[in-house]
Design an enzyme around this catalytic site. Structure first.
Site, PDB file in Angstrom:
ATOM      1  N   ASN A  24       0.874  -1.173   0.000  1.00 16.46           N
ATOM      2  CA  ASN A  24       0.000   0.000   0.000  1.00 16.46           C
ATOM      3  C   ASN A  24       0.912   1.223   0.000  1.00 16.46           C
ATOM      4  OD1 ASN A  24      -1.774   2.066   0.534  1.00 16.46           O
ATOM      5  ND2 ASN A  24      -2.268   1.401   2.622  1.00 16.46           N
ATOM      6  N   TRP A  25       1.032   1.825  -1.161  1.00 13.78           N
ATOM      7  CA  TRP A  25       1.975   2.949  -1.277  1.00 13.78           C
ATOM      8  C   TRP A  25       1.466   4.213  -0.593  1.00 13.78           C
ATOM      9  CZ3 TRP A  25       4.292   3.065  -6.956  1.00 13.78           C
ATOM     10  CH2 TRP A  25       4.989   1.873  -7.167  1.00 13.78           C
ATOM     11  N   LYS A  26       0.176   4.239  -0.285  1.00 11.47           N
ATOM     12  CA  LYS A  26      -0.446   5.449   0.294  1.00 11.47           C
ATOM     13  C   LYS A  26      -0.172   6.652  -0.624  1.00 11.47           C
ATOM     14  CE  LYS A  26      -0.132   3.285   4.760  1.00 11.47           C
ATOM     15  NZ  LYS A  26      -0.071   3.390   6.203  1.00 11.47           N
ATOM     16  N   HIS A  41      -9.522   1.486   4.761  1.00 10.13           N
ATOM     17  CA  HIS A  41      -8.257   1.612   5.512  1.00 10.13           C
ATOM     18  C   HIS A  41      -8.487   2.545   6.705  1.00 10.13           C
ATOM     19  CE1 HIS A  41      -4.149   2.663   6.518  1.00 10.13           C
ATOM     20  NE2 HIS A  41      -3.786   1.560   5.889  1.00 10.13           N
ATOM     21  N   GLU A  49      -6.835   4.879   7.837  1.00 11.23           N
ATOM     22  CA  GLU A  49      -6.591   6.302   7.549  1.00 11.23           C
ATOM     23  C   GLU A  49      -7.799   6.930   6.868  1.00 11.23           C
ATOM     24  OE1 GLU A  49      -2.888   5.660   5.507  1.00 11.23           O
ATOM     25  OE2 GLU A  49      -1.972   5.077   7.407  1.00 11.23           O
ATOM     26  N   GLU A  51      -5.543  -4.821  10.611  1.00  3.39           N
ATOM     27  CA  GLU A  51      -4.482  -3.847  10.836  1.00  3.39           C
ATOM     28  C   GLU A  51      -4.757  -3.076  12.124  1.00  3.39           C
ATOM     29  OE1 GLU A  51      -2.403  -2.724   6.886  1.00  3.39           O
ATOM     30  OE2 GLU A  51      -4.108  -1.391   7.170  1.00  3.39           O
ATOM     31  N   GLY A  55       2.575   2.089  10.742  1.00  2.20           N
ATOM     32  CA  GLY A  55       3.590   3.129  10.577  1.00  2.20           C
ATOM     33  C   GLY A  55       4.321   3.490  11.861  1.00  2.20           C
ATOM     34  N   SER A 102       3.389  -2.358  10.248  1.00  2.00           N
ATOM     35  CA  SER A 102       4.834  -2.478  10.432  1.00  2.00           C
ATOM     36  C   SER A 102       5.379  -3.862  10.069  1.00  2.00           C
ATOM     37  CB  SER A 102       5.228  -2.095  11.870  1.00  2.00           C
ATOM     38  OG  SER A 102       4.862  -0.755  12.138  1.00  2.00           O
ATOM     39  N   GLY A 145       2.736  -1.150   4.272  1.00  2.00           N
ATOM     40  CA  GLY A 145       2.876   0.256   3.906  1.00  2.00           C
ATOM     41  C   GLY A 145       4.337   0.592   3.655  1.00  2.00           C
ATOM     42  N   GLY A 146       4.994   1.117   4.684  1.00  2.00           N
ATOM     43  CA  GLY A 146       6.364   1.631   4.572  1.00  2.00           C
ATOM     44  C   GLY A 146       7.325   0.736   3.814  1.00  2.00           C
TER      45      GLY A 146
HETATM   46  P1  PGA Z   1       2.859   0.110   7.617  1.00  2.00           P
HETATM   47  O1  PGA Z   1       1.390   0.389   6.993  1.00  2.00           O
HETATM   48  O2  PGA Z   1       3.344  -1.180   7.029  1.00  2.00           O
HETATM   49  O3  PGA Z   1       3.675   1.295   7.205  1.00  2.00           O
HETATM   50  O4  PGA Z   1       2.680   0.019   9.090  1.00  2.00           O
HETATM   51  C1  PGA Z   1       0.459  -0.644   6.809  1.00  2.00           C
HETATM   52  C2  PGA Z   1      -0.821  -0.089   6.210  1.00  2.00           C
HETATM   53  O5  PGA Z   1      -1.266   0.985   6.627  1.00  2.00           O
HETATM   54  O6  PGA Z   1      -1.439  -0.714   5.320  1.00  2.00           O
END
Ligand code: PGA
Length: 248
Positions: free
Chosen positions: A9-11, A94, A96, A166, A172, A212, A233-234
């Site tokens: 997930n590149w966001k 998600h 967010e 999640e 993150g 993470s 994500g990251g």
């Molecule tokens: P993260 O994000 O791996 O940076 O914790 C995961 C996500 O939000 O899908």
């Protein structure tokens, strides 16, 4: 037999140029064919990304979608637009989006149903806050999110849905749920699916952990009974890390 699925997930990261460079880096490595690899990129580069992943096994995903096919919804993107590009997956709900864009369980339910109607596979995100975990109500919170998100979704569709657990406090932050905690929640989610549908449905639906996930914890996570994959994500923004995750 559930096929493992690792999705990046590149966001809101990467211009088209940066994103294509990243995909080209990933393409240089030999990817494990037994793992389904997905990259969920910003809307602006979906079309270029589709070209870049052609003739690879990498699937393409969007990070959100409106539930209507068209209309007066300034700034939104519809399932028809994603379908036209050839998007395979879409992340729905998600944390967010729930938090910053006030998406409700009702919106999420509509999006899931629309995605399925258009043969785009939803990756449904669920998870509790730190406060909810500290109050030990995480299973209730997650079960509730699932029940609302899947309202009126037919059992025959479950093999096309991925649920990503999640925990918000792990996204993150560098804090990962322990592999046992992650698995415990996924076992509980499978139980919930069984109670909402039946045993077969609970066996076919694929469940991911997200929060993470890094090269140093993927192997342990993936060794657990109910972890079918990860939403990342990251670590999906660095070619080396993402390649390691895809080849866990
Ligand atoms: P993260 O994000 O791996 O940076 O914790 C995961 C996500 O939000 O899908």
């Amino acid at each position: 037999m559930r096929i493992p699925i690792i999705a990046g997930n590149w966001k809101m990261n990467n211009t088209i140029k940066e994103g294509i460079e990243l995909i080209e880096e990933i393409k240089k490595s030999k990817l494990n064919k037994d793992v389904e690899s997905v990259i969920c990129v910003p809307y602006t580069m979906l079309k270029d990304a589709k070209v870049a992943v052609k003739e690879t096994n990498i699937k393409l995903g969007a990070q959100n979608m409106h539930y209507e096919e068209n209309g007066a919804f300034t700034g939104e993107i519809s399932p028809l637009m994603l379908k036209e590009i050839g998007v395979d997956y879409v992340i729905i709900g998600h944390s967010e989006r729930r938090e910053y864009f006030k998406e409700t369980d009702e919106d999420i339910n509509k999006k899931i149903k629309t995605a399925l109607t258009h043969n785009i596979k939803p990756i449904l995100c669920v998870g509790e806050s730190l406060e909810e975990r500290e109050s030990n109500i995480q299973e209730k919170i997650v079960n509730d999110q699932i029940e609302k998100a899947l309202k009126d979704v037919n059992a025959s569709k479950l093999e096309n849905i991925v649920i990503a657990y999640e925990p918000i406090w792990a996204i993150g932050t560098g804090k990962t749920a322990s592999s046992d905690d992650a698995n415990e929640m996924l076992v509980s989610i499978r139980k919930k699916i069984k109670s909402l549908y039946d045993e077969k449905s609970s066996e076919v639906i694929r469940l991911q952990y997200g929060g993470s996930v890094k090269p140093n914890n993927i192997e342990e996570l993936m060794s657990k009974s109910d972890v079918d994959g990860a939403l990342v994500g990251g670590a999906s923004l660095k070619a080396d890390d993402f390649i390691k995750l895809l080849n866990f």
